[in-house]
Enzyme design. Structure first.
Site, mmCIF file in Angstrom:
data_model
loop_
_atom_site.group_PDB
_atom_site.id
_atom_site.type_symbol
_atom_site.label_atom_id
_atom_site.label_comp_id
_atom_site.label_asym_id
_atom_site.label_seq_id
_atom_site.Cartn_x
_atom_site.Cartn_y
_atom_site.Cartn_z
ATOM 1 N N ILE A 18 0.830 -1.206 0.000
ATOM 2 C CA ILE A 18 0.000 0.000 0.000
ATOM 3 C C ILE A 18 0.866 1.259 0.000
ATOM 4 O O ILE A 18 0.598 2.223 -0.734
ATOM 5 C CB ILE A 18 -0.935 -0.022 1.241
ATOM 6 C CG1 ILE A 18 -1.967 -1.151 1.103
ATOM 7 C CG2 ILE A 18 -1.631 1.322 1.431
ATOM 8 C CD1 ILE A 18 -2.808 -1.403 2.368
ATOM 9 N N ASN A 90 2.227 5.009 7.087
ATOM 10 C CA ASN A 90 1.690 3.754 6.552
ATOM 11 C C ASN A 90 2.415 2.518 7.090
ATOM 12 O O ASN A 90 1.838 1.433 7.122
ATOM 13 C CB ASN A 90 1.792 3.805 5.020
ATOM 14 C CG ASN A 90 1.662 2.436 4.388
ATOM 15 O OD1 ASN A 90 0.557 1.933 4.187
ATOM 16 N ND2 ASN A 90 2.791 1.787 4.095
ATOM 17 N N TYR A 155 -2.989 -5.868 17.169
ATOM 18 C CA TYR A 155 -3.062 -5.058 15.953
ATOM 19 C C TYR A 155 -4.277 -4.132 15.999
ATOM 20 O O TYR A 155 -4.176 -2.930 15.710
ATOM 21 C CB TYR A 155 -3.138 -6.002 14.754
ATOM 22 C CG TYR A 155 -3.246 -5.326 13.410
ATOM 23 C CD1 TYR A 155 -2.139 -4.733 12.815
ATOM 24 C CD2 TYR A 155 -4.466 -5.295 12.722
ATOM 25 C CE1 TYR A 155 -2.240 -4.124 11.568
ATOM 26 C CE2 TYR A 155 -4.571 -4.699 11.478
ATOM 27 C CZ TYR A 155 -3.460 -4.111 10.908
ATOM 28 O OH TYR A 155 -3.553 -3.509 9.677
ATOM 29 N N LYS A 159 -4.280 -0.096 16.000
ATOM 30 C CA LYS A 159 -4.938 0.678 14.935
ATOM 31 C C LYS A 159 -6.031 1.593 15.503
ATOM 32 O O LYS A 159 -6.295 2.673 14.953
ATOM 33 C CB LYS A 159 -5.504 -0.260 13.869
ATOM 34 C CG LYS A 159 -4.424 -0.937 13.008
ATOM 35 C CD LYS A 159 -3.555 0.073 12.273
ATOM 36 C CE LYS A 159 -2.822 -0.512 11.085
ATOM 37 N NZ LYS A 159 -1.903 0.466 10.450
#
Ligand SMILES: NC(=O)c1ccc[n+]([C@@H]2O[C@H](COP(=O)([O-])OP(=O)(O)OC[C@H]3O[C@@H](n4cnc5c(N)ncnc54)[C@H](O)[C@@H]3O)[C@@H](O)[C@H]2O)c1
Length: 265
Positions: A18, A90, A155, A159
């Site tokens: 990404i 990112n 995770y 996030k």
């Protein structure tokens, strides 16, 4: 004139996936782009592609979760291009494990790359952006930051932490012409995902997404470019899912999938 002409960007984790798509999108829009990645070879390869597009690029090998290395990324970008207008946080990684089996090391490592990395890079970049009264910070979160993800507690928590940081930065950095926004991808077709999921799992997961497919890296890059553009000047503190409608559908997707199966399509 292209939308990012004369602008300087730093994209972390842009060696592949990404991040690489984001860096190429900004460069196609006219920006000079600094590429940060923990993998030196991948960072240089992306930088080379950007130079072939006719834009300047600087490749840096750094771990965003290391305070000094993260500071060095802004300093190096300013050395290379004279300023930093756009920061895209990112860089990231995930390690799946059932909640009861997550080790302390794995927990801390995931919080470090996502939350500390985003904080370190954003604070350093914002100090430069403040001097010119302009900046765009875009953070890559995940739908796992909105939902309770299975086997991804560390995770998901990291996030969700990124979402909290985006909102706090929107409030505190608004004084300096800096906006902060987030993109929360659903499952995106990357090497990482294809290697993590067997083909049958991959195909079935796609059927649980309203648009019936996984996302493409370019679709995330497009959303990032929107938030990074000068025209997005009145948008700050927004977390936008780019997930084919998954967050919107929530548990109703289970019923839609059941009906499709029953109808044989
Ligand atoms: N692929 C998906 O389905 C998906 C979904 C939601 C969110 N995301 C998020 O998008 C981002 C990119 O994911 P991707 O799928 O392209 O993964 P990827 O593994 O293909 O790319 C991640 C890049 O970040 C780099 N990196 C990892 N740790 C780093 C560190 N500490 N410092 C600097 N660079 C580091 C890697 O070397 C790699 O080049 C991540 O934050 C990820 O959590 C991905």
């Amino acid at each position: 004139m292209a939308e990012f002409d004369g602008q300087a960007a730093l994209v972390t984790g842009a060696g592949r996936g990404i991040g690489k798509a984001i860096a190429l999108r900004l460069a196609r829009g006219g920006a000079d782009v600094a590429i940060a990645d923990i993998n030196a070879e991948w960072a240089e390869a992306t930088a080379e592609e950007i130079r072939k597009l006719g834009r300047r690029s600087w490749a840096a090998t750094a771990d965003v979760g290391d305070y000094d290395q993260a500071q060095g990324l802004t300093a190096g970008t300013v050395d290379a291009f004279g300023k930093i207008d756009i920061l895209v946080n990112n860089a990231g990684t995930s390690k799946s494990a059932p909640f009861l089996e997550i080790t302390k090391e794995s927990w801390l490592a995931q919080l470090n790359v996502h939350m500390s990395g985003t904080f370190y890079c954003s604070q350093a970049a914002a100090k430069d952006m403040r001097t010119r009264g302009y900046g765009r910070i875009v953070c890559i979160s995940s739908v796992a930051g909105f939902m309770g993800p299975i086997d991804l507690a560390a995770y998901g928590a990291a996030k969700a932490g990124v979402i909290g940081l985006v909102r706090a930065m929107a409030l505190e950095l608004g004084d300096y012409g800096i906006t902060a926004n987030g993109v929360a991808p659903g499952p995106i077709d990357t090497e990482l995902l294809r290697s993590a999921w067997p083909a049958d799992v991959y195909a079935e997961r796609a059927e649980h997404i309203p648009v019936r497919r996984l996302g493409k890296v370019e679709e995330i890059a497009h959303a990032v470019a929107f938030f990074a553009s000068p025209e997005a000047s009145y948008i700050s503190g927004v977390i936008m899912p780019v997930d084919g409608g998954s967050v919107a559908a929530g548990a109703y997707m289970v019923e839609k999938y059941r009906r499709r199966k029953k109808a044989g399509n």
